[in-house]
Design a protein around this motif. Structure first.
Motif, short mmCIF file in Angstrom:
data_model
loop_
_atom_site.label_atom_id
_atom_site.label_comp_id
_atom_site.label_asym_id
_atom_site.label_seq_id
_atom_site.Cartn_x
_atom_site.Cartn_y
_atom_site.Cartn_z
N PRO A 256 -18.38 80.02 -2.15
CA PRO A 256 -18.14 78.62 -2.50
C PRO A 256 -16.73 78.42 -3.07
O PRO A 256 -16.12 79.34 -3.58
CB PRO A 256 -19.20 78.33 -3.56
N LEU A 257 -16.25 77.18 -2.98
CA LEU A 257 -14.91 76.86 -3.45
C LEU A 257 -14.90 76.66 -4.96
O LEU A 257 -15.92 76.33 -5.56
CB LEU A 257 -14.40 75.59 -2.76
N ASP A 258 -13.72 76.86 -5.57
CA ASP A 258 -13.56 76.68 -7.01
C ASP A 258 -13.33 75.23 -7.41
O ASP A 258 -13.49 74.88 -8.57
CB ASP A 258 -12.38 77.52 -7.52
N GLU B 4 -8.04 75.54 0.52
CA GLU B 4 -8.12 75.70 -0.92
C GLU B 4 -6.98 76.57 -1.45
O GLU B 4 -6.48 76.36 -2.54
CB GLU B 4 -9.47 76.30 -1.33
N SER B 5 -6.52 77.50 -0.66
CA SER B 5 -5.43 78.39 -1.10
C SER B 5 -4.11 77.65 -1.28
O SER B 5 -3.21 78.15 -1.96
CB SER B 5 -5.26 79.54 -0.11
N HIS C 22 -15.39 74.81 6.39
CA HIS C 22 -14.95 76.07 5.80
C HIS C 22 -14.33 75.87 4.42
O HIS C 22 -14.94 75.25 3.56
CB HIS C 22 -14.02 76.81 6.75
N ASP C 23 -13.11 76.37 4.20
CA ASP C 23 -12.48 76.27 2.88
C ASP C 23 -11.45 75.15 2.83
O ASP C 23 -10.48 75.21 2.11
CB ASP C 23 -11.85 77.61 2.47
N ARG C 24 -11.69 74.08 3.58
CA ARG C 24 -10.77 72.95 3.60
C ARG C 24 -11.15 71.94 2.51
O ARG C 24 -12.31 71.81 2.13
CB ARG C 24 -10.79 72.26 4.96
N VAL C 25 -10.14 71.23 2.02
CA VAL C 25 -10.31 70.26 0.93
C VAL C 25 -9.59 68.98 1.33
O VAL C 25 -8.49 69.03 1.88
CB VAL C 25 -9.69 70.82 -0.38
N VAL C 26 -10.21 67.82 1.07
CA VAL C 26 -9.57 66.53 1.32
C VAL C 26 -9.07 66.00 -0.02
O VAL C 26 -9.83 65.93 -0.99
CB VAL C 26 -10.56 65.52 1.95
N GLY D 101 -15.22 71.46 1.65
CA GLY D 101 -16.08 72.13 2.61
C GLY D 101 -17.03 73.09 1.90
O GLY D 101 -16.94 73.29 0.68
N PRO D 102 -17.94 73.71 2.65
CA PRO D 102 -18.92 74.61 2.04
C PRO D 102 -18.33 75.92 1.52
O PRO D 102 -18.87 76.53 0.62
CB PRO D 102 -19.92 74.87 3.16
#
Length: 96
Positions: free
Chosen positions: A56-58, A87-88, A7-11, A44-45
């Motif tokens: 899509p993520l920024d 991402e937020s 989802h909107d997760r970021v590592v 994530g996508p």
């Protein structure tokens, strides 16, 4: 790394802060704060909107970002200490 966020997760990998002040004073480990700057390792996508379309993520892998002091969940993957956050939780991208 064999990990793909959903989802909107970021590592994010934290970028370590300087160990000296501008005046040359060495900061001991016990007095250091956790850095709030990091490098995006994987994204994530994207999250789905109300209609079901993926937004899509920024941010993208390789971006330097600033995030909140208590943001994310600390994990250890392949011997690396990383953060997984939405991402937020990211406040912005640092330009060179």
């Amino acid at each position: 790394m064999n990990f793909r966020p959903l989802h909107d997760r970021v590592v994010v990998r934290r970028i370590e802060a300087e160990e000296k002040t501008k005046g040359g004073i060495i900061i001991p480990d016990t007095a250091k704060e956790k850095p709030q700057e990091g490098e995006v390792v994987a994204v994530g996508p994207g999250a789905r909107d109300e209609t079901g379309k993926v937004q899509p993520l920024d941010v993208k892998a390789g971006d330097r970002v600033l995030f909140g002091k208590w943001s994310g969940t600390e994990v250890r993957i392949d011997g690396q200490d990383l953060l997984i956050m939405k991402e937020s939780d990211i406040m912005g991208v640092v330009s060179a």
